[in-house]
Design an enzyme around this catalytic site. Sequence first.
Site, PDB file in Angstrom:
ATOM      1  N   ARG A 195       0.815  -1.225   0.000  1.00 54.88           N
ATOM      2  CA  ARG A 195       0.000   0.000   0.000  1.00 54.88           C
ATOM      3  C   ARG A 195       0.843   1.267   0.000  1.00 54.88           C
ATOM      4  O   ARG A 195       0.454   2.239  -0.635  1.00 54.88           O
ATOM      5  CB  ARG A 195      -1.037  -0.012   1.134  1.00 54.88           C
ATOM      6  CG  ARG A 195      -0.584   0.354   2.471  1.00 54.88           C
ATOM      7  CD  ARG A 195      -1.217  -0.514   3.514  1.00 54.88           C
ATOM      8  NE  ARG A 195      -0.599  -1.828   3.463  1.00 54.88           N
ATOM      9  CZ  ARG A 195      -1.211  -2.930   3.123  1.00 54.88           C
ATOM     10  NH1 ARG A 195      -2.470  -2.914   2.795  1.00 54.88           N
ATOM     11  NH2 ARG A 195      -0.571  -4.075   3.096  1.00 54.88           N
ATOM     12  N   THR A 196       1.963   1.272   0.675  1.00 54.69           N
ATOM     13  CA  THR A 196       2.692   2.540   0.737  1.00 54.69           C
ATOM     14  C   THR A 196       3.189   2.927  -0.653  1.00 54.69           C
ATOM     15  O   THR A 196       2.996   4.049  -1.109  1.00 54.69           O
ATOM     16  CB  THR A 196       3.852   2.449   1.742  1.00 54.69           C
ATOM     17  OG1 THR A 196       3.316   2.068   3.005  1.00 54.69           O
ATOM     18  CG2 THR A 196       4.550   3.779   1.907  1.00 54.69           C
TER      19      THR A 196
HETATM   20  C1  NCD Z   1       3.449  -0.654   7.985  1.00 53.81           C
HETATM   21  C2  NCD Z   1       4.956  -0.572   7.806  1.00 53.81           C
HETATM   22  O1  NCD Z   1       5.450  -0.777   6.695  1.00 53.81           O
HETATM   23  O2  NCD Z   1       5.609  -0.240   8.787  1.00 53.81           O
HETATM   24  N1  NCD Z   1       2.789  -0.854   6.773  1.00 53.81           N
HETATM   25  C3  NCD Z   1       2.419   0.224   6.048  1.00 53.81           C
HETATM   26  O3  NCD Z   1       3.227   0.954   5.532  1.00 53.81           O
HETATM   27  N2  NCD Z   1       1.120   0.485   5.980  1.00 53.81           N
HETATM   28  C4  NCD Z   1       3.020  -1.583   9.031  1.00 53.81           C
HETATM   29  C5  NCD Z   1       3.502  -3.007   8.966  1.00 53.81           C
HETATM   30  O4  NCD Z   1       4.208  -3.390   8.045  1.00 53.81           O
HETATM   31  O5  NCD Z   1       3.127  -3.739   9.876  1.00 53.81           O
END
Ligand code: NCD
Length: 304
Positions: free
Chosen positions: A51-52
């Site tokens: 998602r990021t």
């Molecule tokens: C998080 C991360 O990458 O820290 N994910 C994200 O970017 N939404 C949380 C995770 O990986 O648990």
Amino acid sequence: MKHLIDIMDLSVAEIDELIETALDIIKDPEKYQDVLRHKKLATLFFEPSTRTRLSFESAMLSLGGSVLGFSEAQSSSAAKGESVADTVRVVGCYADIIAMRHPKEGAPLVASMFSPVPIINAGDGGHNHPTQTLTDLLTIRREKGGLDNLTIGICGDLKYGRTVHSLINAMSRYRNIRFVLISPDELKVPDYIINDVLKKKNIPFKETASLEDSMEDLDILYMTRVQRERFFDESEYMRLKDSYILTPEKLINAKKTMSILHPLPRVNEISVAVDNDERACYFRQVLNGKFIRMALILKLLEVI
Ligand code: NCD
């Protein structure tokens, strides 16, 4: 030139301004659809992400810009031994702004010292994740109407969870905030955050191993995944991975207005039976992540 490496790089006023821009984008997306025509965003992801990375790409495309980049270190020159400093010097010749995720704490900070274009930290090791925090803040603002007067429960891997560290830093600057920090002993919030943020600012907090005990007090419940990739010892992960599983039964004493957040990906710490509960905000949170990243890109490129 401005970068976003740590959530504390932004003042509360700047965060409020980003949230207002995101709310305006939500109201009138057409107004923004061409503002970054001919601008390019590079996503340099040295560590896995769904998602990021996609939310940055979707944000840039929704502003009329374009995207380039890589999604694993193996497909970049890092595999040949190139330094982060050199990589961003090079990519800065191809792109107007860079979002970087890296397994090493501090890598985006190093990048910002050498890059000719703005760097956004999209997660560095177990350290920080400022754009997830902006996403969380926009979500809390939309769900709760404001960011003051909240009791926030944070549950799961509070040691390695970088989103947790950035969120505590950010929320500590709002009025009348209390934290309930719920984790096994082995995964407690690092001392540097307890001492330099919570104790230093006299913010009320409680550390507990019980998810149920404080449930009725919470306005926000922020669930997190046990961060398997940060463990040195797989058997330790196996022992701790099922420490907390949120089910409808555990929500019986929770406020009707409580909001359940999760940065995702979820493994099993929230049962799918909770997804239809109106307090479950985590999929709305994903959408907010795109809007706030649009606002951030506009700010760093000095369009707003
Ligand atoms: C998080 C991360 O990458 O820290 N994910 C994200 O970017 N939404 C949380 C995770 O990986 O648990």
